[in-house]
Scaffold this motif. Structure first.
Motif, PDB file in Angstrom:
ATOM      1  N   ARG A 196       1.030  -1.500   0.030  1.00  0.00           N
ATOM      2  CA  ARG A 196       0.025   0.013  -0.195  1.00  0.00           C
ATOM      3  C   ARG A 196       0.563   1.591  -0.486  1.00  0.00           C
ATOM      4  NH1 ARG A 196      -1.960   4.355   0.268  1.00  0.00           N
ATOM      5  NH2 ARG A 196      -3.672   4.515   1.228  1.00  0.00           N
ATOM      6  N   PHE A 204     -15.810   9.426 -13.983  1.00  0.00           N
ATOM      7  CA  PHE A 204     -14.746   8.317 -13.481  1.00  0.00           C
ATOM      8  C   PHE A 204     -13.211   9.939 -13.539  1.00  0.00           C
ATOM      9  CE2 PHE A 204     -10.455   7.544 -15.486  1.00  0.00           C
ATOM     10  CZ  PHE A 204     -10.290   6.225 -15.286  1.00  0.00           C
ATOM     11  N   ALA A 253     -10.897   9.432 -10.586  1.00  0.00           N
ATOM     12  CA  ALA A 253     -10.295   9.569 -10.411  1.00  0.00           C
ATOM     13  C   ALA A 253      -8.515   9.941  -9.301  1.00  0.00           C
ATOM     14  CB  ALA A 253      -8.826   9.341 -11.500  1.00  0.00           C
ATOM     15  N   GLY A 288      -9.386   8.988  -5.530  1.00  0.00           N
ATOM     16  CA  GLY A 288      -9.168   8.077  -5.549  1.00  0.00           C
ATOM     17  C   GLY A 288      -7.244   7.811  -5.466  1.00  0.00           C
ATOM     18  N   LEU A 289      -6.429   9.275  -6.159  1.00  0.00           N
ATOM     19  CA  LEU A 289      -5.246   8.942  -6.032  1.00  0.00           C
ATOM     20  C   LEU A 289      -4.574  10.310  -4.746  1.00  0.00           C
ATOM     21  CD1 LEU A 289      -4.779  10.190  -9.794  1.00  0.00           C
ATOM     22  CD2 LEU A 289      -3.949   7.865  -8.780  1.00  0.00           C
ATOM     23  N   THR A 319      -3.694   7.656  -2.303  1.00  0.00           N
ATOM     24  CA  THR A 319      -3.244   7.285  -2.542  1.00  0.00           C
ATOM     25  C   THR A 319      -1.741   7.733  -2.294  1.00  0.00           C
ATOM     26  OG1 THR A 319      -3.520   5.659  -4.289  1.00  0.00           O
ATOM     27  CG2 THR A 319      -1.820   5.514  -4.826  1.00  0.00           C
ATOM     28  N   ARG A 347     -13.022  11.946  -0.116  1.00  0.00           N
ATOM     29  CA  ARG A 347     -13.559  10.651  -0.225  1.00  0.00           C
ATOM     30  C   ARG A 347     -15.326  10.590  -0.107  1.00  0.00           C
ATOM     31  NH1 ARG A 347     -14.941   8.294   5.064  1.00  0.00           N
ATOM     32  NH2 ARG A 347     -14.238   5.620   4.509  1.00  0.00           N
ATOM     33  N   SER A 397     -19.756   6.841  -7.081  1.00  0.00           N
ATOM     34  CA  SER A 397     -19.252   5.076  -7.495  1.00  0.00           C
ATOM     35  C   SER A 397     -20.923   4.801  -8.082  1.00  0.00           C
ATOM     36  CB  SER A 397     -19.024   4.572  -6.333  1.00  0.00           C
ATOM     37  OG  SER A 397     -20.131   4.570  -5.669  1.00  0.00           O
ATOM     38  N   PHE A 443     -21.699   6.465 -11.073  1.00  0.00           N
ATOM     39  CA  PHE A 443     -20.193   5.689 -12.712  1.00  0.00           C
ATOM     40  C   PHE A 443     -20.852   4.279 -12.443  1.00  0.00           C
ATOM     41  CE2 PHE A 443     -16.323   2.773 -12.745  1.00  0.00           C
ATOM     42  CZ  PHE A 443     -15.845   3.549 -14.075  1.00  0.00           C
ATOM     43  N   VAL A 491     -12.991  -2.436 -10.853  1.00  0.00           N
ATOM     44  CA  VAL A 491     -13.663  -1.331  -9.935  1.00  0.00           C
ATOM     45  C   VAL A 491     -14.268  -1.470  -8.814  1.00  0.00           C
ATOM     46  CG1 VAL A 491     -11.034   0.085  -9.946  1.00  0.00           C
ATOM     47  CG2 VAL A 491     -13.621   0.420 -11.313  1.00  0.00           C
ATOM     48  N   GLY A 497     -14.232  -1.757  -5.411  1.00  0.00           N
ATOM     49  CA  GLY A 497     -14.978  -0.406  -4.877  1.00  0.00           C
ATOM     50  C   GLY A 497     -16.149  -0.703  -3.311  1.00  0.00           C
ATOM     51  N   HIS A 557      -8.454  -2.996  -6.958  1.00  0.00           N
ATOM     52  CA  HIS A 557      -8.552  -1.954  -6.632  1.00  0.00           C
ATOM     53  C   HIS A 557      -8.430  -0.720  -7.428  1.00  0.00           C
ATOM     54  CE1 HIS A 557     -12.370   1.286  -6.703  1.00  0.00           C
ATOM     55  NE2 HIS A 557     -11.360   1.525  -5.464  1.00  0.00           N
ATOM     56  N   ILE A 580      -6.949   4.095 -15.396  1.00  0.00           N
ATOM     57  CA  ILE A 580      -6.063   5.887 -15.187  1.00  0.00           C
ATOM     58  C   ILE A 580      -5.291   6.284 -16.487  1.00  0.00           C
ATOM     59  CG2 ILE A 580      -5.102   8.196 -14.105  1.00  0.00           C
ATOM     60  CD1 ILE A 580      -6.796   7.258 -11.832  1.00  0.00           C
TER      61      ILE A 580
HETATM   62  C1  HEM Z   1     -18.053   2.050  -8.394  1.00  0.00           C
HETATM   63  C2  HEM Z   1     -16.837   2.893  -8.551  1.00  0.00           C
HETATM   64  C3  HEM Z   1     -15.924   2.995  -7.204  1.00  0.00           C
HETATM   65  C4  HEM Z   1     -15.965   2.708  -6.049  1.00  0.00           C
HETATM   66  C5  HEM Z   1     -17.570   1.439  -5.217  1.00  0.00           C
HETATM   67  C6  HEM Z   1     -15.187   2.469  -5.029  1.00  0.00           C
HETATM   68  C7  HEM Z   1     -14.726   2.748  -3.781  1.00  0.00           C
HETATM   69  C8  HEM Z   1     -13.389   3.053  -3.066  1.00  0.00           C
HETATM   70  C9  HEM Z   1     -13.404   2.865  -1.942  1.00  0.00           C
HETATM   71  C10 HEM Z   1     -14.835   2.646  -1.135  1.00  0.00           C
HETATM   72  C11 HEM Z   1     -12.089   3.254  -1.363  1.00  0.00           C
HETATM   73  C12 HEM Z   1     -11.508   3.143  -0.616  1.00  0.00           C
HETATM   74  C13 HEM Z   1     -11.527   5.102  -0.305  1.00  0.00           C
HETATM   75  C14 HEM Z   1     -11.570   5.093   1.941  1.00  0.00           C
HETATM   76  O1  HEM Z   1     -10.863   4.607   2.116  1.00  0.00           O
HETATM   77  O2  HEM Z   1     -13.121   5.813   1.581  1.00  0.00           O
HETATM   78  C15 HEM Z   1     -11.157   3.397  -3.160  1.00  0.00           C
HETATM   79  C16 HEM Z   1     -10.369   3.703  -2.569  1.00  0.00           C
HETATM   80  C17 HEM Z   1      -9.655   4.064  -4.116  1.00  0.00           C
HETATM   81  N1  HEM Z   1     -10.258   4.207  -5.250  1.00  0.00           N
HETATM   82 FE1  HEM Z   1     -12.374   3.554  -5.703  1.00  0.00          FE
HETATM   83  N2  HEM Z   1     -14.085   3.397  -6.288  1.00  0.00           N
HETATM   84  C18 HEM Z   1     -15.065   3.092  -7.167  1.00  0.00           C
HETATM   85  C19 HEM Z   1     -14.201   3.210  -8.566  1.00  0.00           C
HETATM   86  C20 HEM Z   1     -12.868   3.934  -8.390  1.00  0.00           C
HETATM   87  C21 HEM Z   1     -12.455   4.811 -10.165  1.00  0.00           C
HETATM   88  C22 HEM Z   1     -13.147   4.790 -11.777  1.00  0.00           C
HETATM   89  C23 HEM Z   1     -10.854   4.747  -9.795  1.00  0.00           C
HETATM   90  C24 HEM Z   1      -9.871   5.523 -10.925  1.00  0.00           C
HETATM   91  C25 HEM Z   1     -10.450   6.231 -12.249  1.00  0.00           C
HETATM   92  C26 HEM Z   1     -10.947   4.632  -8.267  1.00  0.00           C
HETATM   93  C27 HEM Z   1      -9.131   4.621  -8.031  1.00  0.00           C
HETATM   94  C28 HEM Z   1      -8.988   4.735  -6.662  1.00  0.00           C
HETATM   95  C29 HEM Z   1      -8.003   4.910  -6.184  1.00  0.00           C
HETATM   96  C30 HEM Z   1      -6.468   4.955  -6.359  1.00  0.00           C
HETATM   97  C31 HEM Z   1      -8.055   4.154  -4.646  1.00  0.00           C
HETATM   98  C32 HEM Z   1      -7.484   4.267  -3.557  1.00  0.00           C
HETATM   99  C33 HEM Z   1      -6.441   2.906  -3.561  1.00  0.00           C
HETATM  100  C34 HEM Z   1      -5.401   3.637  -2.372  1.00  0.00           C
HETATM  101  O3  HEM Z   1      -4.324   3.758  -2.667  1.00  0.00           O
HETATM  102  O4  HEM Z   1      -5.310   2.250  -1.396  1.00  0.00           O
HETATM  103  N3  HEM Z   1     -11.492   4.370  -7.717  1.00  0.00           N
HETATM  104  N4  HEM Z   1     -12.163   2.954  -4.078  1.00  0.00           N
END
Ligand code: HEM
Length: 337
Positions: free
Chosen positions: A80, A138, A142, A145-146, A149, A172, A179, A182, A242, A246, A268, A276
């Motif tokens: 991570r 998206f 992105a 989400g980034l 990270t 957040r 989501s 999307f 995702v 997610g 994810h 991306i």
């Molecule tokens: C239905 C679509 C999606 C759902 C339900 C979802 C849900 C989540 C959740 C719950 C987290 C953890 C965030 C937290 O701690 O609250 C997360 C992290 C993240 N998401 Fe998504 N996401 C979705 C789509 C996307 C898309 C389309 C992208 C990129 C274009 C993306 C990129 C990221 C990234 C980069 C992380 C951080 C990962 C890490 O460093 O731990 N997500 N997402």
């Protein structure tokens, strides 16, 4: 006798002194392991080696929270905070670098026969709405989400932890709520464009000719060429991956345990950063990479010469369906009277 008493006094004095010294010594000296950091590490390592985890006791009902450390968790933390950042950094910055170099070498793909001044409908209102809804979600997903990270190492030192916390809270919320549209967008895209995205023989020829993008050929294509089909399947499969992973993260421990959660985060995050990187290529070709492409999703129409050069088989189909001079053709602009 006096000598014996003198000896006894000496012994009693020595014992009293020893007692005073012993009770005045810091607690640490009596329990060297409790403060010796090296000692604690040895014990922790022993616990990990023997029990495969370090577990405590707690008062809250969630007993999972009593596990303080388990070896897979350490591997996950390493992934991570180190591996993921490398994968993401290389994929995204690498894609940007390739696109910049490609643009400098190739430049914009022009409509070689020039504009005809007549347009043909390529995407209707509904298709464009779904595309832009999904694309907007998206981009925000992105960025937000980034931020999870890379945000901490990048922004805390620049903006301070308070500003970073406020921004991250909003990011957040955005990530969680967007989501849903999307996911709906990906499902509609899957259903709406599947017919035109089944691979066929024409795609092989198209690929052999570099899609007319690497060279200056104009290989034939139906409504979607092999490049667009690849993007379609990446959106459908990557978007599906995702979304599923997610929602596993968003609703923790509903039928999952800690190792499923860790796996969901890995899937994810890795799919997201690669997604991306690929989408940067899609955005490039839809904007500065190809003349006349943006109009297809902007206004919904394209120049007939653009269609001839990039989707000749589709143009033939459209001509056969509505006739070359039907109402689907629109003049570029109303001529001055
Ligand atoms: C239905 C679509 C999606 C759902 C339900 C979802 C849900 C989540 C959740 C719950 C987290 C953890 C965030 C937290 O701690 O609250 C997360 C992290 C993240 N998401 Fe998504 N996401 C979705 C789509 C996307 C898309 C389309 C992208 C990129 C274009 C993306 C990129 C990221 C990234 C980069 C992380 C951080 C990962 C890490 O460093 O731990 N997500 N997402």
């Amino acid at each position: 006798m006096a000598k014996v008493f003198a000896h006894m006094r000496l012994i009693a004095g020595a014992l009293a002194l020893a007692f005073i010294v012993a009770t005045a010594m810091p607690a640490a000296a009596q329990q060297p392991n409790s403060v010796n950091p090296a000692g604690a590490v040895v014990k922790e390592q022993q616990l990990l080696d023997q029990l495969k985890k370090i577990e405590g006791r707690g008062t809250i009902p969630d007993t999972k929270s009593y596990v303080i450390e388990h070896p897979a968790g350490r591997d996950w933390r390493e992934f991570r905070t180190v591996t993921l950042r490398w994968i993401g950094g290389i994929a995204i910055l690498g894609a940007l670098a390739v696109l910049i170099i490609f643009y400098l070498v190739r430049g914009m793909v022009k409509i070689e026969s020039g504009r005809s001044g007549r347009n043909i409908v390529r995407f209707n209102m509904f298709e464009r709405f779904v595309h832009w809804m999904t694309a907007t979600c998206f981009i925000i997903l992105a960025i937000s989400g980034l931020n999870i990270t890379f945000g901490r190492p990048l922004f805390v030192s620049a903006f301070g932890s308070e500003a970073f916390t406020t921004w991250s809270e909003w990011a957040r919320y955005a990530h969680h709520y967007l989501s849903f549209p999307f996911t709906i967008g990906v499902i509609i895209i899957f259903l709406m464009w599947i017919a035109g995205n089944i691979p066929n023989r024409v795609d092989i020829e198209w690929l052999k000719h570099g899609g007319g993008i690497v060279g200056h050929d104009h290989p034939p294509a139906y409504r979607f060429n092999a490049g667009q089909k690849a993007i379609y399947w990446i959106v459908v499969l990557g978007g599906g991956a995702v979304a599923v992973s997610g929602y596993v993260l968003m609703f923790p421990f509903y039928g999952t345990d800690i190792s499923t959660m860790e796996s969901a985060q890995v899937v994810h995050a890795v799919v997201a950063v690669l997604f991306i990187a690929v989408m940067l290529g899609h955005i490039y070709i839809g904007t500065i990479g190809m003349e006349g492409a943006f109009e297809a999703m902007g206004e919904g129409t394209v120049d007939v010469n653009w269609a001839k050069e990039h989707h000749s088989l589709w143009l033939e189909e459209e001509n056969a369906r509505v006739g070359p001079n039907e109402s689907k053709r629109q003049p570029m602009a109303t001529p001055a009277e």
